[in-house]
Write a protein that holds these residues in place. Structure first.
Motif, PDB file in Angstrom:
ATOM      1  N   MET A  98       0.997  -1.000  -0.401  1.00  0.00           N
ATOM      2  CA  MET A  98      -0.360  -0.017   0.032  1.00  0.00           C
ATOM      3  C   MET A  98       0.814   1.575   0.044  1.00  0.00           C
ATOM      4  O   MET A  98       0.648   1.882  -0.663  1.00  0.00           O
ATOM      5  N   GLY A  99       1.850   0.987   0.639  1.00  0.00           N
ATOM      6  CA  GLY A  99       3.081   2.838   0.836  1.00  0.00           C
ATOM      7  C   GLY A  99       3.455   2.614  -0.482  1.00  0.00           C
ATOM      8  O   GLY A  99       3.561   3.713  -1.196  1.00  0.00           O
ATOM      9  N   ILE A 100       3.595   1.468  -1.113  1.00  0.00           N
ATOM     10  CA  ILE A 100       4.366   2.184  -2.674  1.00  0.00           C
ATOM     11  C   ILE A 100       3.228   2.402  -3.151  1.00  0.00           C
ATOM     12  O   ILE A 100       4.306   3.385  -4.473  1.00  0.00           O
ATOM     13  N   LEU A 101       2.398   1.552  -3.126  1.00  0.00           N
ATOM     14  CA  LEU A 101       1.700   2.379  -4.532  1.00  0.00           C
ATOM     15  C   LEU A 101       0.698   3.955  -4.375  1.00  0.00           C
ATOM     16  O   LEU A 101       0.970   4.155  -5.229  1.00  0.00           O
ATOM     17  N   THR A 102       0.429   3.858  -2.853  1.00  0.00           N
ATOM     18  CA  THR A 102       0.983   5.549  -2.936  1.00  0.00           C
ATOM     19  C   THR A 102       1.453   6.706  -2.887  1.00  0.00           C
ATOM     20  O   THR A 102       1.488   7.162  -3.624  1.00  0.00           O
ATOM     21  N   ALA A 103       2.688   6.354  -2.789  1.00  0.00           N
ATOM     22  CA  ALA A 103       4.027   6.288  -3.502  1.00  0.00           C
ATOM     23  C   ALA A 103       3.887   6.918  -4.499  1.00  0.00           C
ATOM     24  O   ALA A 103       4.388   8.004  -5.435  1.00  0.00           O
ATOM     25  N   LEU A 122      -4.531   7.969  -7.803  1.00  0.00           N
ATOM     26  CA  LEU A 122      -4.412   8.515  -6.648  1.00  0.00           C
ATOM     27  C   LEU A 122      -5.624   8.656  -5.200  1.00  0.00           C
ATOM     28  O   LEU A 122      -5.371   8.112  -4.304  1.00  0.00           O
ATOM     29  N   GLY A 123      -6.970   8.340  -5.902  1.00  0.00           N
ATOM     30  CA  GLY A 123      -8.201   8.404  -5.562  1.00  0.00           C
ATOM     31  C   GLY A 123      -7.850   7.124  -5.008  1.00  0.00           C
ATOM     32  O   GLY A 123      -8.564   6.603  -3.896  1.00  0.00           O
ATOM     33  N   CYS A 124      -7.655   5.844  -5.547  1.00  0.00           N
ATOM     34  CA  CYS A 124      -7.450   4.681  -5.527  1.00  0.00           C
ATOM     35  C   CYS A 124      -7.134   3.764  -4.493  1.00  0.00           C
ATOM     36  O   CYS A 124      -6.690   2.966  -3.493  1.00  0.00           O
ATOM     37  N   ALA A 125      -5.973   4.459  -5.140  1.00  0.00           N
ATOM     38  CA  ALA A 125      -4.891   4.028  -3.515  1.00  0.00           C
ATOM     39  C   ALA A 125      -4.599   4.794  -2.314  1.00  0.00           C
ATOM     40  O   ALA A 125      -4.780   3.709  -1.353  1.00  0.00           O
ATOM     41  N   LEU A 126      -5.288   6.012  -2.201  1.00  0.00           N
ATOM     42  CA  LEU A 126      -5.587   6.255  -1.023  1.00  0.00           C
ATOM     43  C   LEU A 126      -6.877   5.259  -0.360  1.00  0.00           C
ATOM     44  O   LEU A 126      -7.099   4.983   1.092  1.00  0.00           O
ATOM     45  N   GLY A 127      -8.456   4.872  -1.019  1.00  0.00           N
ATOM     46  CA  GLY A 127      -9.029   4.129  -0.871  1.00  0.00           C
ATOM     47  C   GLY A 127      -8.550   2.968  -0.203  1.00  0.00           C
ATOM     48  O   GLY A 127      -8.949   1.886   0.651  1.00  0.00           O
ATOM     49  N   MET A 128      -7.844   2.738  -0.970  1.00  0.00           N
ATOM     50  CA  MET A 128      -7.628   1.356  -0.338  1.00  0.00           C
ATOM     51  C   MET A 128      -6.805   0.822   0.729  1.00  0.00           C
ATOM     52  O   MET A 128      -6.722  -0.167   1.171  1.00  0.00           O
ATOM     53  N   TRP A 129      -5.589   2.132   0.937  1.00  0.00           N
ATOM     54  CA  TRP A 129      -5.632   1.961   1.962  1.00  0.00           C
ATOM     55  C   TRP A 129      -7.026   1.898   3.121  1.00  0.00           C
ATOM     56  O   TRP A 129      -6.436   1.078   4.858  1.00  0.00           O
ATOM     57  N   ILE A 130      -7.856   2.813   3.406  1.00  0.00           N
ATOM     58  CA  ILE A 130      -8.575   2.722   4.338  1.00  0.00           C
ATOM     59  C   ILE A 130      -8.840   1.866   3.937  1.00  0.00           C
ATOM     60  O   ILE A 130      -9.712   0.676   5.612  1.00  0.00           O
ATOM     61  N   ILE A 134     -11.512  12.807  -5.759  1.00  0.00           N
ATOM     62  CA  ILE A 134     -12.058  12.187  -4.584  1.00  0.00           C
ATOM     63  C   ILE A 134     -13.785  11.230  -4.934  1.00  0.00           C
ATOM     64  O   ILE A 134     -13.815  10.264  -4.063  1.00  0.00           O
ATOM     65  N   ARG A 135     -13.536  12.239  -6.529  1.00  0.00           N
ATOM     66  CA  ARG A 135     -14.307  10.394  -7.023  1.00  0.00           C
ATOM     67  C   ARG A 135     -14.022   9.111  -7.006  1.00  0.00           C
ATOM     68  O   ARG A 135     -14.619   7.454  -6.507  1.00  0.00           O
ATOM     69  N   TYR A 136     -13.202   8.915  -6.948  1.00  0.00           N
ATOM     70  CA  TYR A 136     -12.194   7.567  -7.180  1.00  0.00           C
ATOM     71  C   TYR A 136     -12.049   6.675  -6.048  1.00  0.00           C
ATOM     72  O   TYR A 136     -12.293   5.474  -5.498  1.00  0.00           O
ATOM     73  N   PHE A 137     -11.702   7.891  -4.310  1.00  0.00           N
ATOM     74  CA  PHE A 137     -11.663   7.726  -3.736  1.00  0.00           C
ATOM     75  C   PHE A 137     -12.958   7.302  -3.017  1.00  0.00           C
ATOM     76  O   PHE A 137     -12.739   5.847  -1.945  1.00  0.00           O
ATOM     77  N   LEU A 138     -13.963   8.304  -3.160  1.00  0.00           N
ATOM     78  CA  LEU A 138     -15.265   7.439  -2.980  1.00  0.00           C
ATOM     79  C   LEU A 138     -15.596   6.095  -3.669  1.00  0.00           C
ATOM     80  O   LEU A 138     -16.155   5.578  -2.017  1.00  0.00           O
ATOM     81  N   THR A 139     -15.073   5.763  -4.558  1.00  0.00           N
ATOM     82  CA  THR A 139     -15.719   4.499  -4.602  1.00  0.00           C
ATOM     83  C   THR A 139     -14.957   3.191  -4.478  1.00  0.00           C
ATOM     84  O   THR A 139     -16.115   2.690  -4.359  1.00  0.00           O
ATOM     85  N   VAL A 140     -14.036   3.649  -4.331  1.00  0.00           N
ATOM     86  CA  VAL A 140     -13.246   1.980  -3.754  1.00  0.00           C
ATOM     87  C   VAL A 140     -13.404   2.058  -1.798  1.00  0.00           C
ATOM     88  O   VAL A 140     -13.997   0.764  -1.539  1.00  0.00           O
ATOM     89  N   LEU A 141     -14.057   3.824  -1.329  1.00  0.00           N
ATOM     90  CA  LEU A 141     -13.909   3.617   0.093  1.00  0.00           C
ATOM     91  C   LEU A 141     -16.032   2.503  -0.491  1.00  0.00           C
ATOM     92  O   LEU A 141     -16.026   1.819   1.220  1.00  0.00           O
ATOM     93  N   VAL A 142     -17.300   3.210  -0.589  1.00  0.00           N
ATOM     94  CA  VAL A 142     -17.341   2.910  -1.081  1.00  0.00           C
ATOM     95  C   VAL A 142     -18.276   0.552  -1.258  1.00  0.00           C
ATOM     96  O   VAL A 142     -18.007  -0.037  -0.547  1.00  0.00           O
ATOM     97  N   ALA A 143     -16.696   0.006  -2.561  1.00  0.00           N
ATOM     98  CA  ALA A 143     -16.537  -1.042  -2.495  1.00  0.00           C
ATOM     99  C   ALA A 143     -15.845  -1.361  -1.643  1.00  0.00           C
ATOM    100  O   ALA A 143     -16.278  -3.046  -0.808  1.00  0.00           O
TER     101      ALA A 143
END
Length: 306
Positions: A177-182, A216-224, A280-289
């Motif tokens: 996750m760290g590598i993905l976010t970086a 970037l939104g996807c990577a942050l969402g995966m962490w959460i 934000i949109r992709y972050f929310l998408t991953v978060l909902v999933a």
């Protein structure tokens, strides 16, 4: 280009239709669906493997595209024709092939992690067929698809042994996750701050910038969602009866895709089209999933005796 010229010479309406149909199995929506089927319904560890293989591959693919800036085949040779119906989806630069990266990464990962013979056969067929469709349609060269195949295979055979050994333990997932976010932050800074040549195609650069914010939104969402699952959700994939898995999957996919598409106009309006709207949109998408599994206990209760 010689192979593309030959493929151009054998085109006909029937083959065109078939190739347009099969090439869709390499688009973003099919990757999302395949990843979530694994993540929600079959095997969580394998779901993370498929999703992360895809995300890492997309980053590498997009970095190579904007760095190498290889024009599409019909731009390299104006006398070359493509199947026109494929033009709209052929966005960005040509090298390497995004559809091929997604297809080989996703279906190749399934072929490696699943033991069912029929799954492996279908996955291998799709992983081979989709790169061919990209060349038949005239939107990619053999080099474009060849490099994408190589990158996808390297990722698959580098990541799967790690998932087999460590599963979804923190000592594996945190570094990944760290590598993905970086990579996400680095790619966004690269496409927004690097002094690209003045003659760079503006549409292709804008496409790269848009993708950088999305990923970037996807990577942050995966962490959460990883943190949420390991700390308090702890969902199981196979608790529901087989027929209850169907509405669980279909409703979940509908909600996830609804968030992905439905929030686009609103967020673009709020942020005046800035790339942060995509993040934000992709972050929310991953978060909902990731939080949809909170409903799994309810689906597991369907048909249960009271």
């Amino acid at each position: 280009m010689q192979l593309l010229y030959w493929l151009e010479s054998i085109r006909n309406p029937v083959l065109d239709t078939l190739m347009l149909l099969f090439t869709e199995f390499g688009n973003e929506l099919l990757f999302i669906a395949a990843g979530l089927i694994m993540f929600w319904c079959i095997d969580k560890k394998q779901g993370y493997f498929v999703l992360l293989t895809g995300f890492f591959g997309v980053y590498i693919n997009q970095f190579l595209k904007i760095t190498c800036r290889v024009p599409r085949p019909w731009v390299q040779d104006p006398s070359f024709t493509i199947v026109e119906a494929a033009r709209e989806a052929a966005t960005g630069y040509s090298f390497p092939s995004g559809h091929t990266q997604t297809a080989v990464g996703c279906y190749g990962a399934l072929a490696v992690c699943r033991k069912e013979k029929w799954v492996r056969i279908i996955s291998v067929i799709l992983a081979l067929l989709i790169p061919f469709t990209r060349m038949y349609l005239g939107v990619h060269t053999p080099l474009d698809v060849g490099v994408s195949i190589l990158v996808a295979l390297i990722l698959i055979f580098a990541l799967w042994p790690l998932f087999k050994r460590f599963g979804t333990e923190r000592r594996l997932m945190y570094p990944l996750m760290g590598i993905l976010t970086a990579m996400g932050i680095g790619f966004m800074l690269y496409v927004t701050l690097f002094p690209f040549p003045a003659d760079i195609d503006a549409d292709n650069l804008n496409h790269a910038v848009e993708n950088a914010y999305k990923f970037l939104g996807c990577a942050l969402g995966m962490w959460i969602i990883y943190e949420a699952d390991t700390r308090f959700i702890h969902f199981e994939t196979k608790t529901a009866k087989w027929w209850a898995q169907i509405p669980k999957l279909l409703i979940g996919l509908a909600i996830v895709l609804g968030v992905k598409s439905g929030f686009k106009p609103l967020l673009n309006l709020i942020f005046d089209g800035h790339g942060v709207a995509h993040t934000i949109r992709y972050f929310l998408t991953v978060l909902v999933a990731g939080f949809w599994p909170l409903t799994f206990k309810w689906f597991a209760g369907l048909g249960a005796k009271k």
